[in-house]
Write a protein that holds these residues in place. Structure first.
Motif, PDB file in Angstrom:
ATOM      1  N   SER A  85       0.834  -1.207   0.000  1.00  0.00           N
ATOM      2  CA  SER A  85       0.000   0.000   0.000  1.00  0.00           C
ATOM      3  C   SER A  85       0.858   1.242   0.000  1.00  0.00           C
ATOM      4  CB  SER A  85      -0.897   0.039   1.237  1.00  0.00           C
ATOM      5  OG  SER A  85      -1.359  -1.229   1.556  1.00  0.00           O
ATOM      6  N   LEU A  86       1.944   1.211   0.787  1.00  0.00           N
ATOM      7  CA  LEU A  86       2.795   2.398   0.874  1.00  0.00           C
ATOM      8  C   LEU A  86       3.492   2.668  -0.457  1.00  0.00           C
ATOM      9  CD1 LEU A  86       4.464   2.092   4.376  1.00  0.00           C
ATOM     10  CD2 LEU A  86       3.012   3.941   3.592  1.00  0.00           C
ATOM     11  N   LEU A  87       4.075   1.644  -1.027  1.00  0.00           N
ATOM     12  CA  LEU A  87       4.865   1.865  -2.236  1.00  0.00           C
ATOM     13  C   LEU A  87       3.987   2.264  -3.411  1.00  0.00           C
ATOM     14  CD1 LEU A  87       7.545  -0.947  -2.238  1.00  0.00           C
ATOM     15  CD2 LEU A  87       7.742   1.411  -1.515  1.00  0.00           C
ATOM     16  N   ARG A  88       2.837   1.591  -3.538  1.00  0.00           N
ATOM     17  CA  ARG A  88       2.035   1.836  -4.732  1.00  0.00           C
ATOM     18  C   ARG A  88       1.180   3.086  -4.619  1.00  0.00           C
ATOM     19  NH1 ARG A  88      -0.626  -3.888  -6.471  1.00  0.00           N
ATOM     20  NH2 ARG A  88       1.250  -4.891  -7.277  1.00  0.00           N
ATOM     21  N   GLU A  89       0.571   3.302  -3.448  1.00  0.00           N
ATOM     22  CA  GLU A  89      -0.425   4.369  -3.357  1.00  0.00           C
ATOM     23  C   GLU A  89      -0.089   5.434  -2.321  1.00  0.00           C
ATOM     24  OE1 GLU A  89      -2.892   4.931  -5.208  1.00  0.00           O
ATOM     25  OE2 GLU A  89      -2.791   3.075  -6.376  1.00  0.00           O
ATOM     26  N   LEU A  90      -0.011   5.007  -1.071  1.00  0.00           N
ATOM     27  CA  LEU A  90       0.020   6.001   0.000  1.00  0.00           C
ATOM     28  C   LEU A  90       1.270   6.854  -0.055  1.00  0.00           C
ATOM     29  CD1 LEU A  90      -1.467   3.893   2.886  1.00  0.00           C
ATOM     30  CD2 LEU A  90      -2.504   5.790   1.689  1.00  0.00           C
ATOM     31  N   GLY A  91       2.413   6.252  -0.346  1.00  0.00           N
ATOM     32  CA  GLY A  91       3.644   7.039  -0.406  1.00  0.00           C
ATOM     33  C   GLY A  91       3.517   8.190  -1.386  1.00  0.00           C
ATOM     34  N   PRO A  92       3.311   7.891  -2.678  1.00  0.00           N
ATOM     35  CA  PRO A  92       3.204   8.977  -3.641  1.00  0.00           C
ATOM     36  C   PRO A  92       2.029   9.923  -3.374  1.00  0.00           C
ATOM     37  CG  PRO A  92       3.519   6.886  -4.767  1.00  0.00           C
ATOM     38  CD  PRO A  92       3.327   6.567  -3.327  1.00  0.00           C
ATOM     39  N   VAL A  93       0.851   9.378  -3.066  1.00  0.00           N
ATOM     40  CA  VAL A  93      -0.333  10.238  -2.989  1.00  0.00           C
ATOM     41  C   VAL A  93      -0.313  11.105  -1.741  1.00  0.00           C
ATOM     42  CG1 VAL A  93      -2.830  10.246  -2.757  1.00  0.00           C
ATOM     43  CG2 VAL A  93      -1.752   8.729  -4.390  1.00  0.00           C
ATOM     44  N   VAL A  94      -0.099  10.489  -0.581  1.00  0.00           N
ATOM     45  CA  VAL A  94      -0.139  11.298   0.644  1.00  0.00           C
ATOM     46  C   VAL A  94       0.986  12.328   0.626  1.00  0.00           C
ATOM     47  CG1 VAL A  94       0.005  11.232   3.144  1.00  0.00           C
ATOM     48  CG2 VAL A  94      -1.250   9.472   1.936  1.00  0.00           C
ATOM     49  N   THR A  95       2.163  11.934   0.122  1.00  0.00           N
ATOM     50  CA  THR A  95       3.252  12.909   0.026  1.00  0.00           C
ATOM     51  C   THR A  95       2.852  14.075  -0.868  1.00  0.00           C
ATOM     52  OG1 THR A  95       4.804  11.098   0.245  1.00  0.00           O
ATOM     53  CG2 THR A  95       5.690  13.183  -0.481  1.00  0.00           C
ATOM     54  N   ALA A  96       2.205  13.767  -1.997  1.00  0.00           N
ATOM     55  CA  ALA A  96       1.814  14.836  -2.913  1.00  0.00           C
ATOM     56  C   ALA A  96       0.789  15.752  -2.261  1.00  0.00           C
ATOM     57  CB  ALA A  96       1.257  14.252  -4.207  1.00  0.00           C
ATOM     58  N   LEU A  97      -0.141  15.187  -1.492  1.00  0.00           N
ATOM     59  CA  LEU A  97      -1.134  16.025  -0.821  1.00  0.00           C
ATOM     60  C   LEU A  97      -0.473  16.901   0.242  1.00  0.00           C
ATOM     61  CD1 LEU A  97      -4.120  13.523  -0.419  1.00  0.00           C
ATOM     62  CD2 LEU A  97      -3.777  15.259  -2.168  1.00  0.00           C
ATOM     63  N   LEU A  98       0.432  16.309   1.002  1.00  0.00           N
ATOM     64  CA  LEU A  98       1.149  17.099   2.006  1.00  0.00           C
ATOM     65  C   LEU A  98       1.980  18.176   1.328  1.00  0.00           C
ATOM     66  CD1 LEU A  98       2.427  14.281   4.384  1.00  0.00           C
ATOM     67  CD2 LEU A  98       0.651  15.944   4.866  1.00  0.00           C
ATOM     68  N   PHE A  99       2.595  17.810   0.212  1.00  0.00           N
ATOM     69  CA  PHE A  99       3.429  18.760  -0.536  1.00  0.00           C
ATOM     70  C   PHE A  99       2.582  19.949  -0.993  1.00  0.00           C
ATOM     71  CE2 PHE A  99       5.276  20.440  -4.369  1.00  0.00           C
ATOM     72  CZ  PHE A  99       6.625  20.486  -4.088  1.00  0.00           C
ATOM     73  N   ALA A 100       1.386  19.641  -1.523  1.00  0.00           N
ATOM     74  CA  ALA A 100       0.520  20.727  -1.986  1.00  0.00           C
ATOM     75  C   ALA A 100       0.169  21.656  -0.840  1.00  0.00           C
ATOM     76  CB  ALA A 100      -0.748  20.157  -2.625  1.00  0.00           C
ATOM     77  N   GLY A 101      -0.097  21.066   0.329  1.00  0.00           N
ATOM     78  CA  GLY A 101      -0.488  21.889   1.464  1.00  0.00           C
ATOM     79  C   GLY A 101       0.674  22.668   2.048  1.00  0.00           C
ATOM     80  N   ARG A 102       1.824  22.049   2.120  1.00  0.00           N
ATOM     81  CA  ARG A 102       2.953  22.705   2.781  1.00  0.00           C
ATOM     82  C   ARG A 102       3.774  23.530   1.793  1.00  0.00           C
ATOM     83  NH1 ARG A 102       6.492  25.131   3.981  1.00  0.00           N
ATOM     84  NH2 ARG A 102       8.085  24.952   5.580  1.00  0.00           N
ATOM     85  N   ALA A 103       4.342  22.880   0.798  1.00  0.00           N
ATOM     86  CA  ALA A 103       5.277  23.572  -0.096  1.00  0.00           C
ATOM     87  C   ALA A 103       4.538  24.316  -1.209  1.00  0.00           C
ATOM     88  CB  ALA A 103       6.263  22.571  -0.688  1.00  0.00           C
TER      89      ALA A 103
END
Lengths: 154, 259, 268
Positions: free
Chosen positions: B93-111
């Protein structure tokens, strides 16, 4: 914040990401099976391979010794043709070795199990394993079971 | 009725016009990226503010996501006596979905929001015009380094997120729930594929990086230079990048894992 | 050498529906201070941006030093801009760089001076605006007037042939206003360049300008020296220069008669 400090932190960031990548590649993925290096390939024909897939494990005595590298269907013999890459250090399988498709656990993945024979000669790169046993397909087992129950009653 | 129709038409046209401007903008930024070869220090500086400053939130989020995943999959799998598969489930789950997606959402919010606000503020305070008047191209000096830093940072952050998530899952599964550590590591090694899972996850996050950085930088560049316009642009960055990431995730998943 | 540096001919420009320039023609000489004045919203800042090539006119041409600004390729335009300086209303300092680095910025971008030479030049420029002591401050620590002086130091860093001042006196206390007025005058005389001051602060601008153009509603209303304009026969110019509350520009925004409006409100 001096630019020196920033450079160091960015360097740490990139190094950390690379470390994370290698941790994932080594610890939780099958990179080791790619970096195995030397291997030789064997072929086996099955009537039915069930749920076997490319890169499914090949094991002997429960030890993974190689991987399925290719799956084809031969429409002349109506058989599935499996090619396996076997680690070069396991090169002493007799020519009458049997290959069967087994399931790990009740719901687990399917793999190829090798059962060594008794001949003096060993299998070489490109050889074909003649003795094969196909995968057990649940519907067929149940069908056979019901059939045999029916026979008994008569 | 006719008015409504005209409104709809005008909105559609405006949306396409904006999309067109954004595309031209992307091309110009991409072309300007070559100038960074001569000034790598600009990129390093942005890697710091885009990547390093997002790192803390990514690590914390990754740790907790991994821990929660381990707990939930344990509760689900223990009924089937398959709790040994917690490791492989969390890792996949982490490698396929959660890693890329949650990071991208956090990135959008923070950076992403920070990028939009920074560029918007530079526009509002005429810093961009000022650069142009000094014969300095803000595309090369301001936009390109920020965009490229976003694109580079995203896969790095996503990889770190996944690795930390796996560690979090290990802590919960092995240290807290007392599962055997053998299957926790060996099952993923048998089932997780380097190319299919790890590399595809990284490709995903690279795509998300391009989209999120593009939206963030464009919204800042295109914002109405008032405090209200700046706020709206920042909001749009977060909303648009989140939606774009989730939509693209579906497309990419369908393409990559269809076999 | 041609005495005219900026030549504007038949300039048309609009923002959306609103016409900002409607056939404006102007000449700006190569030396001396030229003031462009007019009420708020007449597009004085827009005119500067047109001259600098940041905006494109719909019609008409602007020539700077013999080159048509809007026919130039980006690279040529940037070359031209190196010889122009612009002082923005807010100063437009780069907020993440110190005062010293802000002034050094154009030099670092466009020249290959060694660090000692660079420091020398930057401190000289800062000294010219009286802020050498503030070199290590950040822009956020400066007052508005100081920020403008730093921006001025930055604008003269590359020794331009012209400097455009966008509302340099707006929102300044009397002292910093006085400082800026004398700075503009001194720099212009010392460097012998073309200074274009856009402003609606009448007394300050008139005190230093050699030539004044008054624009309104997209057209040139009147040109002349400060003395000539002070004695202008035009009622409009008179109202603008002396700041009368009522005149050709009415005190009331166009509306229907007061009684009618009140009566309607009572009935509603």
């Amino acid at each position: 914040m001096t630019s020196r400090k920033i450079e160091i932190l960015v360097g740490l960031f990139v190094a950390g990401a690379i470390a994370a990548f290698f941790m994932l590649a080594m610890k939780v993925s099958n990179m080791s099976s790619y970096s195995g290096g030397e291997s030789y390939s064997l072929t086996a024909n099955f009537d039915n391979i069930g749920g076997l897939k490319v890169r499914s494990p090949v094991s002997a005595g429960g030890v993974t010794i190689g991987r399925v590298s290719d799956i084809q269907y031969n429409s002349e013999t109506y058989e599935a043709v499996i090619r396996m890459d076997i680690d070069a250090q396991y090169n002493r399988f007799p020519v009458d070795t049997a290959a069967s498709i087994l399931t790990s656990g009740l719901l687990g993945e399917q793999y190829v199990g090798l059962e060594p024979g008794a001949e003096e000669d060993y299998l070489k790169d490109g050889d074909v394993i003649d003795l094969t046993q196909s995968a057990l397909v649940l519907e067929q087992i149940i069908g056979q079971f019901l059939y045999s129950q029916g026979d008994k009653k008569e | 009725m006719i008015d409504r129709l005209a409104n709809l038409g005008a909105t559609t046209l405006a949306a396409f016009e904006r999309l067109g401007r954004a595309s031209v903008f992307l091309l110009v930024v991409l072309a300007s990226c070559t100038s960074l070869l001569r000034r790598p220090s600009l990129l390093v500086k942005q890697l710091y503010s885009v990547g390093v400053q997002t790192l803390i939130i990514v690590i914390v989020a990754g740790l907790f996501v991994g821990m929660v995943m381990a707990l939930q999959s344990y509760y689900g799998l223990v009924d089937f006596g398959a709790e040994d598969s917690v490791g492989v489930m969390v890792v996949l789950s982490l490698l396929r979905e959660l890693g890329p997606v949650v990071t991208a959402l956090l990135f959008a919010g923070r950076a992403g929001s920070a990028l939009t606000a920074e560029i918007g503020l530079m526009k509002a305070t005429e810093q961009l015009s000022g650069m142009e008047m000094m014969a300095v191209n803000p595309m090369q000096r301001v936009m390109a380094p920020r965009f490229l830093a976003g694109v580079i940072s995203m896969p790095l952050l996503a990889t770190i997120f996944s690795a930390v998530g796996v560690l979090g899952a290990y802590l919960v599964a092995v240290q807290m729930l007392g599962l055997d550590y053998g299957p926790f590591w060996s099952q993923p090694q048998a089932k997780v594929d380097l190319y299919d899972d790890l590399y595809n996850g990284i490709i995903k996050s690279l795509v998300f990086g391009v989209v999120a950085a593009w939206i963030a930088v464009f919204e800042g560049y295109d914002c109405v230079p008032t405090s209200e316009g700046l706020g709206q642009a920042t909001t749009r960055t977060v909303v648009y990048s989140s939606l774009a990431v989730l939509f693209l995730d579906f497309i990419l998943t369908a393409l990559m894992f269809s076999k | 050498m041609n005495q005219i540096l900026v030549k504007i001919r038949d300039l048309h420009f609009s923002r959306g529906e609103r016409k900002i320039f409607d056939g404006l023609s102007l000449d700006i000489p190569r030396s001396g201070i030229t003031a462009i004045m007019g009420p708020s919203g007449t597009g004085k800042t827009t005119l500067l941006k047109l001259i600098a090539g940041q905006l494109r006119p719909e019609q008409g041409s602007i020539e700077v030093d013999g080159e048509n600004v809007h026919r130039l390729k980006t690279r040529e335009l940037f070359e031209l801009r190196k010889r122009m300086g612009m002082l923005f209303q807010t100063g437009a300092l780069l907020t993440d760089l110190s005062v010293f680095e802000n002034v050094a910025y154009p030099l670092r971008e466009h020249t290959r001076l060694d660090e000692a030479m660079l420091r020398h030049l930057v401190l000289l420029k800062l000294n010219a605006v009286g802020l050498r002591g503030a070199a290590q401050l950040m822009p956020s620590q400066l007052s508005g007037g100081m920020a403008r002086r730093v921006a001025l130091a930055r604008a003269i860093a590359l020794d331009p042939m012209m400097i455009m001042y966008d509302e340099p006196f707006t929102g300044q206390d009397p002292i910093s206003m006085g400082v800026l007025v004398s700075l503009i005058k001194e720099l212009n005389d010392a460097l012998d360049i073309c200074s274009i001051v856009v402003s609606h602060d009448v007394p300050e601008t008139l005190s230093i300008a050699n030539q004044v153009h008054i624009i309104s509603a997209g057209r040139l209303v009147e040109s002349g020296t400060p003395e000539q304009l002070g004695n202008s026969q035009s009622e409009w110019t008179h109202q603008f220069i002396h700041g009368d509350a009522d005149g050709p520009v009415p005190f009331h925004y166009p509306a229907k008669p007061l009684l009618e409006d009140l009566f309607q409100a009572g009935r509603a």
